[in-house]
Design an enzyme around this catalytic site. Structure first.
Site, mmCIF file in Angstrom:
data_model
loop_
_atom_site.group_PDB
_atom_site.id
_atom_site.type_symbol
_atom_site.label_atom_id
_atom_site.label_comp_id
_atom_site.label_asym_id
_atom_site.label_seq_id
_atom_site.Cartn_x
_atom_site.Cartn_y
_atom_site.Cartn_z
ATOM 1 N N HIS A 63 0.685 -1.027 0.564
ATOM 2 C CA HIS A 63 -0.145 -0.161 -0.187
ATOM 3 C C HIS A 63 1.020 0.993 -0.517
ATOM 4 C CE1 HIS A 63 -4.578 1.127 1.169
ATOM 5 N NE2 HIS A 63 -4.237 1.094 -0.081
ATOM 6 N N ILE A 114 -13.889 5.449 15.154
ATOM 7 C CA ILE A 114 -14.619 4.524 14.829
ATOM 8 C C ILE A 114 -13.767 3.170 14.078
ATOM 9 C CG2 ILE A 114 -16.738 2.458 14.022
ATOM 10 C CD1 ILE A 114 -16.963 5.049 16.471
ATOM 11 N N GLY A 161 -11.802 0.778 11.947
ATOM 12 C CA GLY A 161 -11.938 -0.288 10.945
ATOM 13 C C GLY A 161 -12.781 0.760 9.293
ATOM 14 N N HIS A 188 -9.854 6.694 6.328
ATOM 15 C CA HIS A 188 -8.988 6.602 5.379
ATOM 16 C C HIS A 188 -8.090 7.412 5.577
ATOM 17 C CE1 HIS A 188 -5.740 4.816 2.992
ATOM 18 N NE2 HIS A 188 -5.626 4.040 3.790
ATOM 19 N N ARG A 219 -10.372 -2.534 -1.432
ATOM 20 C CA ARG A 219 -9.882 -3.584 -1.070
ATOM 21 C C ARG A 219 -11.774 -4.328 0.195
ATOM 22 N NH1 ARG A 219 -5.361 -1.976 2.204
ATOM 23 N NH2 ARG A 219 -5.972 0.187 2.626
ATOM 24 N N ASP A 257 -9.730 -2.984 7.410
ATOM 25 C CA ASP A 257 -9.207 -3.525 8.577
ATOM 26 C C ASP A 257 -11.314 -4.196 8.589
ATOM 27 O OD1 ASP A 257 -6.577 -3.911 8.818
ATOM 28 O OD2 ASP A 257 -6.527 -1.764 9.658
HETATM 29 C C1 ACO Z 1 -5.403 -0.886 6.417
HETATM 30 C C2 ACO Z 1 -4.661 0.339 7.263
HETATM 31 O O1 ACO Z 1 -3.675 0.980 7.957
HETATM 32 S S1 ACO Z 1 -6.614 1.510 7.044
HETATM 33 C C3 ACO Z 1 -6.416 2.672 8.857
HETATM 34 C C4 ACO Z 1 -6.902 1.601 9.373
HETATM 35 N N1 ACO Z 1 -7.124 2.827 11.197
HETATM 36 C C5 ACO Z 1 -8.422 2.465 11.694
HETATM 37 O O2 ACO Z 1 -9.517 1.699 11.150
HETATM 38 C C6 ACO Z 1 -8.398 3.715 13.002
HETATM 39 C C7 ACO Z 1 -9.554 4.471 12.072
HETATM 40 N N2 ACO Z 1 -9.468 5.671 11.313
HETATM 41 C C8 ACO Z 1 -8.247 6.532 11.651
HETATM 42 O O3 ACO Z 1 -7.765 6.797 12.906
HETATM 43 C C9 ACO Z 1 -8.202 7.615 10.469
HETATM 44 O O4 ACO Z 1 -9.696 7.823 9.366
HETATM 45 C C10 ACO Z 1 -7.201 7.094 9.669
HETATM 46 C C11 ACO Z 1 -6.127 6.714 10.608
HETATM 47 C C12 ACO Z 1 -6.905 6.126 9.239
HETATM 48 C C13 ACO Z 1 -7.004 8.253 9.091
HETATM 49 O O5 ACO Z 1 -6.178 9.511 9.743
HETATM 50 P P1 ACO Z 1 -5.861 11.504 9.458
HETATM 51 O O6 ACO Z 1 -5.620 10.965 7.822
HETATM 52 O O7 ACO Z 1 -4.946 11.445 9.516
HETATM 53 O O8 ACO Z 1 -7.712 11.926 9.186
HETATM 54 P P2 ACO Z 1 -7.959 12.631 10.302
HETATM 55 O O9 ACO Z 1 -7.461 11.486 11.892
HETATM 56 O O10 ACO Z 1 -7.899 13.520 10.840
HETATM 57 O O11 ACO Z 1 -9.424 12.658 10.213
HETATM 58 C C14 ACO Z 1 -10.141 13.271 9.565
HETATM 59 C C15 ACO Z 1 -11.688 13.964 10.459
HETATM 60 O O12 ACO Z 1 -12.167 12.825 10.527
HETATM 61 C C16 ACO Z 1 -12.845 11.908 11.727
HETATM 62 N N3 ACO Z 1 -12.393 10.119 11.764
HETATM 63 C C17 ACO Z 1 -11.452 10.046 10.747
HETATM 64 N N4 ACO Z 1 -11.408 8.613 10.761
HETATM 65 C C18 ACO Z 1 -12.526 8.432 11.993
HETATM 66 C C19 ACO Z 1 -13.356 7.270 12.280
HETATM 67 N N5 ACO Z 1 -12.780 5.742 11.874
HETATM 68 N N6 ACO Z 1 -14.525 7.041 13.100
HETATM 69 C C20 ACO Z 1 -15.050 8.848 13.588
HETATM 70 N N7 ACO Z 1 -14.039 10.073 13.274
HETATM 71 C C21 ACO Z 1 -13.345 9.665 11.927
HETATM 72 C C22 ACO Z 1 -11.914 12.039 12.167
HETATM 73 O O13 ACO Z 1 -12.271 12.468 13.663
HETATM 74 C C23 ACO Z 1 -11.607 14.467 11.978
HETATM 75 O O14 ACO Z 1 -12.715 14.640 12.300
HETATM 76 P P3 ACO Z 1 -12.832 16.622 12.199
HETATM 77 O O15 ACO Z 1 -11.848 16.773 11.602
HETATM 78 O O16 ACO Z 1 -14.345 16.666 12.940
HETATM 79 O O17 ACO Z 1 -11.556 16.764 13.499
HETATM 80 O O1 OAA Z 2 -1.979 3.714 3.402
HETATM 81 C C1 OAA Z 2 -2.544 3.296 4.531
HETATM 82 O O2 OAA Z 2 -2.644 4.568 5.274
HETATM 83 C C2 OAA Z 2 -2.996 2.214 4.958
HETATM 84 C C3 OAA Z 2 -3.710 0.958 4.443
HETATM 85 O O3 OAA Z 2 -4.646 0.937 3.870
HETATM 86 C C4 OAA Z 2 -1.978 0.076 4.595
HETATM 87 O O4 OAA Z 2 -1.118 0.326 4.750
HETATM 88 O O5 OAA Z 2 -2.390 -1.411 3.788
#
Ligand code: ACO
Ligand code: OAA
Length: 376
Positions: free
Chosen positions: A186, A255, A257, A260, A269, A312
């Site tokens: 990714h 929340i 999952g 992004h 995916r 995820d």
């Molecule tokens: C395979 C992988 O690694 S995929 C990623 C797996 N991670 C997760 O599922 C964890 C949950 N998701 C998150 O924390 C985020 O969406 C991330 C880390 C994936 C991306 O983060 P960033 O690009 O930094 O976005 P950021 O956290 O700044 O969110 C932007 C806005 O959306 C909101 N937001 C983003 N993700 C979520 C979520 N999962 N649930 C609720 N609100 C969310 C934030 O609170 C923020 O709101 P605001 O502008 O009112 O403060």
């Molecule tokens: O690209 C990202 O930031 C996280 C992701 O979805 C991965 O690593 O599969």
């Protein structure tokens, strides 16, 4: 003082070139070396994708057969790794088990000549990660020293075989293959970028892998699949899930999952692994309820926040339905992503420059130094 908010988390910052992967071009797509993820997930085996990642091209049938043989031959664990795994506490998180296992293997079979050894090290880690994980798992839980060398043709089959101590089902092998393909690569995600930063100092493959495992472990990255399972399981039925989720959103909780950094409309995916979750749920009432809870959470997130599940989210129930304990979810991601990390380590080495960005300083101005006896 300089305003650094536009680079917080390096969002949107291009930090280098890669020929390995595109993410989110036109808002949705994912490609590995120019191949669409949809084609790879439907038509390829994981070992073909591993070969594509680590050797730069899809293998011919003969190459695939010999690559599989090579991986099968690399599944054994040195005594030193087994001994190290045996002293880890029973409640160790399995991500820490893999991090430790990779580190110990790196002392027993070190990479002393990157150019000559890097492919061997990558294949060795790929082949032996399921062995490390399952050797520790059965020792820690039942005090059993299992034989980790099965002759299963696939990486996913080897993992399931060791976990359940019986030949895996056809659906199990096929679902694992799809999952490992989806998780393989990714672009500059946090763990891969970590691996590249470590590699750029001319450090070794094992160190880059250990660092990458540490980055993947966190719930904002790979660890989200385990947290998503906990969330889904915490509700009795879809109505409770909808109400509970609304309350969590009202409480400003994140929340796991969902969301992004790069994808803005959908994670390509998600639909693929969701289809597996549905298929594995089958007609079983318990599983159908968990699947229905997942779907309601997805719909509620869309309605309330306009947010979509990432890779995820449905991995959680798909793995659960395969009988995989939740704490092993993120380690499976490691097994798969090792191939993407490896590709990036090789790419970084082929055209290296130290990765060392700058920071906007926001601390105090120059201050007079006060000797310790005069402070107080
Ligand atoms: C395979 C992988 O690694 S995929 C990623 C797996 N991670 C997760 O599922 C964890 C949950 N998701 C998150 O924390 C985020 O969406 C991330 C880390 C994936 C991306 O983060 P960033 O690009 O930094 O976005 P950021 O956290 O700044 O969110 C932007 C806005 O959306 C909101 N937001 C983003 N993700 C979520 C979520 N999962 N649930 C609720 N609100 C969310 C934030 O609170 C923020 O709101 P605001 O502008 O009112 O403060
Ligand atoms: O690209 C990202 O930031 C996280 C992701 O979805 C991965 O690593 O599969």
């Amino acid at each position: 003082m300089a305003d650094n908010t536009n680079t917080a988390g390096l969002a949107g910052v291009t930090a280098g070139k890669t020929a390995i992967c595109t993410v989110g071009k036109k808002g949705v797509g994912l490609t590995y070396r120019g191949y669409l993820i949809e084609d790879l997930a439907e038509k390829a085996e994981f070992e073909e994708v591993a070969h594509l990642m680590l050797y730069g091209a899809l293998p011919t049938a003969d190459e695939l057969a010999s690559y599989r043989k090579r991986l099968i031959g690399m599944r054994g664990l040195p005594d030193g790794v087994k001994t190290a795994l045996e002293v880890l506490p029973r409640d160790t998180h399995p991500m820490d088990v893999l991090r430790t296992g990779a580190s110990v293997l790196g002392t027993l079979e070190p990479e002393t000549d990157a150019e000559a050894q890097q492919h061997e090290v990558a294949d060795r880690l790929l082949a032996s990660f399921p062995s490390m994980l399952m050797y520790w798992y059965h020792f820690a839980h039942n005090g059993e020293r299992i034989d980790v060398e099965t002759d299963d043709a696939t990486v996913g089959g080897h993992f399931l075989h060791l976990l359940h101590r019986e030949a895996p089902s056809e659906d199990g092998v096929a679902c694992m293959a799809t999952s490992l393909i989806l998780y393989a690569e990714h672009e500059f995600n946090a763990s891969t970028f970590t691996a590249r930063v470590i590699t750029a100092t001319l450090s070794d493959f094992y160190s880059a892998t250990v660092g990458a495992i540490g980055a993947l472990r966190g719930p904002l990255h790979g660890g989200a699949n385990e947290k998503a399972m906990a969330l889904i399981e915490s509700f009795d039925d879809p109505d409770a899930a909808e109400a509970g989720l609304k309350q969590m959103l009202a409480d400003k909780e994140k929340i796991m999952g969902f969301g992004h950094r790069v994808y803005k409309k959908a994670d390509p995916r998600n639909g693929i692994i969701k289809a597996w979750s549905k298929k594995l749920a089958g007609e079983n009432d318990y599983r159908r309820n968990l699947y229905a809870i997942s779907e309601r959470l997805e719909q509620t997130m869309l309605d309330e926040k306009g947010m979509f599940p990432n890779a995820d989210f449905y991995h959680a129930t798909a793995y659960h339905f395969l009988g995989i304990p939740t704490e092993l979810f993120t380690p499976i991601f490691v097994i798969s992503r090792l191939t993407g990390w490896g590709a990036h380590i090789f790419e970084q080495r082929a055209d290296n420059r130290l990765i060392r960005p700058s920071a906007d300083y926001v601390g105090p101005e120059i201050q007079e130094f006060v000797p310790i006896e005069n402070r107080g």
